[in-house]
Design an enzyme around this catalytic site. Structure first.
Site, PDB file in Angstrom:
ATOM      1  N   HIS A  45       0.835  -1.201   0.000  1.00 19.85           N
ATOM      2  CA  HIS A  45       0.000   0.000   0.000  1.00 19.85           C
ATOM      3  C   HIS A  45       0.873   1.256   0.000  1.00 19.85           C
ATOM      4  CE1 HIS A  45      -3.195   2.650   2.089  1.00 19.85           C
ATOM      5  NE2 HIS A  45      -3.603   2.418   0.862  1.00 19.85           N
ATOM      6  N   GLU A  72       0.595  -0.567  -4.784  1.00 17.21           N
ATOM      7  CA  GLU A  72      -0.558   0.289  -5.021  1.00 17.21           C
ATOM      8  C   GLU A  72      -0.066   1.713  -4.794  1.00 17.21           C
ATOM      9  OE1 GLU A  72      -3.959   2.781  -3.504  1.00 17.21           O
ATOM     10  OE2 GLU A  72      -2.043   2.254  -2.575  1.00 17.21           O
ATOM     11  N   ASP A  74      -0.911   6.238  -5.767  1.00 19.58           N
ATOM     12  CA  ASP A  74      -1.943   7.234  -6.056  1.00 19.58           C
ATOM     13  C   ASP A  74      -1.378   8.323  -6.967  1.00 19.58           C
ATOM     14  OD1 ASP A  74      -3.829   6.371  -3.629  1.00 19.58           O
ATOM     15  OD2 ASP A  74      -1.787   6.584  -2.853  1.00 19.58           O
ATOM     16  N   HIS A  87      -1.076  10.828  -2.215  1.00 18.06           N
ATOM     17  CA  HIS A  87      -2.418  10.358  -1.859  1.00 18.06           C
ATOM     18  C   HIS A  87      -3.393  11.468  -1.505  1.00 18.06           C
ATOM     19  CE1 HIS A  87      -5.540   8.969   0.962  1.00 18.06           C
ATOM     20  NE2 HIS A  87      -5.615   7.931   0.149  1.00 18.06           N
ATOM     21  N   GLU A 139      -4.153   4.074  -8.390  1.00 13.29           N
ATOM     22  CA  GLU A 139      -5.383   4.748  -7.985  1.00 13.29           C
ATOM     23  C   GLU A 139      -5.396   6.168  -8.521  1.00 13.29           C
ATOM     24  OE1 GLU A 139      -8.022   6.325  -4.200  1.00 13.29           O
ATOM     25  OE2 GLU A 139      -6.392   4.898  -3.818  1.00 13.29           O
TER      26      GLU A 139
END
Length: 275
Positions: A45, A72, A74, A87, A139
């Site tokens: 993450h 993952e 952003d 993020h 994301e």
């Protein structure tokens, strides 16, 4: 025994209404038609971050790449259209500056330090170069339901040449719809959570938590908060949709999520390589 025509009629009306609602739920929650695609068992993450290498930093991504772990991350645009990996909407929590990333130029953003370290907010291109082919779940951050097609096209142009496995995910189903319409080959994942955790109140929050906009996004997989539930999510489990969960913090969380039907896990603060 004499039947009551009025009662029979009322019962039939209720049955028809129930069937119509059921059909509408199925239509609205059904994901994309099944297609084969590769997806790792686990993602780090926001990179393999710790006290030394903050979240979404080049150091955290470099550590993940060295461990050959998927990540993952952003992405969002700066004021001058550069695509950075970060993020939050503002830089306050991570950098101590209470200003939105979208209101700063890249020169301003690149001068900020992450969590008091020497790590900076990186460009998306820099991150992919460091990752060097490990799987990426990207994301796409947007403000509410709005999005800039130029930004989405920019994300695509950067991702399309990446040599590793990748997909795009978003809480915004209209972002996924844009990819469906413009670059349908890209694997899409719908992010969601229970109504209390999704951050949007009222009917829209309920609709998003129940995945009622799947008919727009047509996601290939669902990425749901691992300990949340909804009726729409249960339907997707029933459909056999591939399920990814976020964010697990221990092997106990992984075990719990696996028993709930998840097959891919986004984790942090423990050795995700054990999954």
């Amino acid at each position: 025994m004499i039947e009551n025509p009025l009662l029979t009629g009322i019962v039939m009306v209720f049955i028809i209404i129930f069937l119509l609602i059921a059909c509408a739920f199925v239509y609205m929650t059904t994901p994309n038609k099944f297609r084969f695609f590769d997806m790792p068992v686990a993602y780090c993450h926001r990179g393999y971050h710790d006290d030394v290498f903050p979240e979404n930093s080049l150091g955290a991504f470099r550590k993940a790449a060295e461990c050959e772990l998927g990540v993952e991350l952003d992405v969002q645009p700066t004021k001058d259209g550069k695509i950075v990996v970060f993020h939050d909407k503002t830089a306050k929590r991570v950098c101590g500056v209470d200003k939105a990333i979208s209101e700063m130029t890249f020169d301003e953003v690149s001068g900020l330090c992450l969590k008091g370290t020497e790590e900076k907010i990186p460009l998306f291109t820099e991150v992919l170069e460091v990752l060097g082919g490990v799987p990426v779940s990207c994301e796409i951050k947007t403000s509410g339901a709005d999005f800039d097609p130029v930004f989405l096209e920019g994300v695509y142009q950067i991702l399309k040449d990446y040599e590793g496995n990748f997909n795009v995910i978003s809480f915004n189903p209209f972002v996924l719809e844009w990819f469906k319409n413009n670059h349908p080959e890209i694997i899409r994942g719908q992010l969601a959570a229970g109504k209390d955790d999704i951050g949007i109140k009222g009917f829209l929050g309920w609709a998003l938590s129940n995945l009622l906009l799947n008919f727009k996004a047509k996601p290939d997989f669902i990425s749901y908060k691992f300990d949340d539930k909804s009726f729409g999510f249960a339907l997707n489990r029933f459909y056999g949709t591939r399920l990814c969960c976020y964010t697990v913090h221990s092997m106990d969380d992984v075990e719990f999520a696996a028993n709930e039907g998840f097959s891919t896990f986004v984790g942090e603060h423990f050795d995700i390589s054990e999954v």
